[in-house]
Design an enzyme around this catalytic site. Structure first.
Site, mmCIF file in Angstrom:
data_model
loop_
_atom_site.group_PDB
_atom_site.id
_atom_site.type_symbol
_atom_site.label_atom_id
_atom_site.label_comp_id
_atom_site.label_asym_id
_atom_site.label_seq_id
_atom_site.Cartn_x
_atom_site.Cartn_y
_atom_site.Cartn_z
ATOM 1 N N SER A 13 -2.095 20.511 2.179
ATOM 2 C CA SER A 13 -2.121 19.272 1.925
ATOM 3 C C SER A 13 -1.283 18.831 0.509
ATOM 4 C CB SER A 13 -3.819 18.368 2.305
ATOM 5 O OG SER A 13 -2.988 16.568 0.645
ATOM 6 N N HIS A 38 0.158 18.108 5.157
ATOM 7 C CA HIS A 38 0.544 17.139 4.935
ATOM 8 C C HIS A 38 0.080 15.984 4.259
ATOM 9 C CE1 HIS A 38 -4.040 14.853 6.861
ATOM 10 N NE2 HIS A 38 -4.114 14.639 5.419
ATOM 11 N N ASP A 40 -1.258 12.437 2.284
ATOM 12 C CA ASP A 40 -1.684 11.351 2.132
ATOM 13 C C ASP A 40 -1.023 10.583 1.709
ATOM 14 O OD1 ASP A 40 -4.418 13.162 3.573
ATOM 15 O OD2 ASP A 40 -3.591 14.660 2.097
ATOM 16 N N MET A 42 -1.832 6.444 0.310
ATOM 17 C CA MET A 42 -3.318 6.266 0.475
ATOM 18 C C MET A 42 -3.016 4.954 -0.722
ATOM 19 S SD MET A 42 -5.401 8.307 -1.702
ATOM 20 C CE MET A 42 -5.867 10.117 -1.335
ATOM 21 N N HIS A 71 -0.783 10.469 6.868
ATOM 22 C CA HIS A 71 -2.127 10.746 7.122
ATOM 23 C C HIS A 71 -2.225 9.126 6.188
ATOM 24 C CE1 HIS A 71 -7.184 11.409 5.955
ATOM 25 N NE2 HIS A 71 -6.397 10.381 7.277
ATOM 26 N N MET A 73 -3.929 6.561 4.686
ATOM 27 C CA MET A 73 -5.713 5.790 4.816
ATOM 28 C C MET A 73 -4.729 4.535 3.978
ATOM 29 S SD MET A 73 -6.804 9.716 3.387
ATOM 30 C CE MET A 73 -5.408 10.095 2.886
ATOM 31 N N MET A 142 -12.677 13.630 9.413
ATOM 32 C CA MET A 142 -12.807 13.696 7.942
ATOM 33 C C MET A 142 -13.611 14.359 7.507
ATOM 34 S SD MET A 142 -9.691 11.783 5.900
ATOM 35 C CE MET A 142 -10.245 12.851 4.541
ATOM 36 N N ASP A 180 -10.532 17.824 8.034
ATOM 37 C CA ASP A 180 -9.336 17.389 6.499
ATOM 38 C C ASP A 180 -10.735 17.008 5.669
ATOM 39 O OD1 ASP A 180 -7.663 16.725 4.710
ATOM 40 O OD2 ASP A 180 -7.412 14.777 5.552
#
Ligand code: DX5
Ligand code: ZN
Length: 231
Positions: A13, A38, A40, A42, A71, A73, A142, A180
């Site tokens: 990540s 990965h 992330d 956000m 991912h 979010m 998660m 994750d």
């Protein structure tokens, strides 16, 4: 979608990498045996943190040929699928707790030619994901509360991993089962034993020691866990 269980894969990540030297981190992890990256994303609404958007995904895309697991979010994943697909995202992972209708997200991602993943937070039961398992390429469980890297693994999610594994095996879809949050050489074996196949690792890859050594240790840990699993 291929049938049968997928191979065990490690996805560093990049949230835990040095953003000032991201290209070097990508190169080091790829050389060290990473199977995917990965990323992330956000939005400060779905989670109480902000990270990055499509421009950074595109910058990573330009530096590696490995799959990029994005991912999301964010509150409205449906609105941003195309941007992250254009940026080079391989699998677009959305949250079932988001505001976008899951059926529409799955259809839109597949129409774009992307793989799609459905993610659930630690407090969301597997039953929320169950109706979609057959139509997604990845289920992501998660094991920390989303928002920050470097948190402690929550072992109470392991029964959900096992439930997802049982359903995926029964369907024979061959989708990934991703874990994750807080995945380390200590916590990975139990996740692998419960049936996870895709291991997102942030701090355990980038927060200390040579990245290649960290990845080797993690790979040994997931293989040990998978071997110990009672099938
Ligand atoms: C948390 C993110 C995770 C996190 C993983 O919201 O979804 O991907 O960056 O980092 P570690 O492995 O350090 O928990
Ligand atoms: Zn993540």
């Amino acid at each position: 979608m291929p049938t049968g269980r997928r191979a065990l894969r490690l996805a560093p990540s990049l949230l835990s990498a040095d953003f000032g030297a991201l290209g070097a981190a990508v190169a080091e992890a790829e050389a060290g045996g990473a199977d995917a990256f990965h990323l992330d994303v956000m939005d400060g609404h779905f989670v109480p943190n902000l990270s990055f958007g499509p421009a950074l995904v595109a910058a990573v895309r330009a530096r590696t040929r490995l799959p990029l697991d994005v991912h999301l979010m964010i509150d409205e994943p449906l609105q941003y699928l195309e941007a992250f697909h254009r940026a080079g995202g391989s699998t677009l992972v959305f949250h079932l707790e988001s505001r976008s209708p899951p059926d529409a997200v799955i259809r839109a991602a597949h129409d774009l030619g992307a793989e799609v993943g459905a993610a659930i937070k630690p407090e969301t039961p597997f039953s929320a994901a169950e109706p979609y398992v057959e139509r997604v390429d990845q289920v992501l469980v998660m094991s920390v509360h989303p928002g920050f890297s470097g948190q402690k693994f929550l072992p109470e999610v392991l029964p959900k991993v096992a439930a997802a594994r049982a359903r995926l095996d029964a369907l024979g879809t061959g989708g990934d089962l991703s874990i994750d949050g807080g995945v380390t050489a200590e916590t990975a074996p139990a996740a692998a034993a419960a049936g996870a196949t895709f291991f997102v690792c942030g701090n355990s890859v980038f927060a200390g020691g040579p990245v290649g050594d960290n990845l080797r240790r993690l790979r040994a840990a997931v293989q040990e866990g998978a071997r110990g699993a009672v099938r």
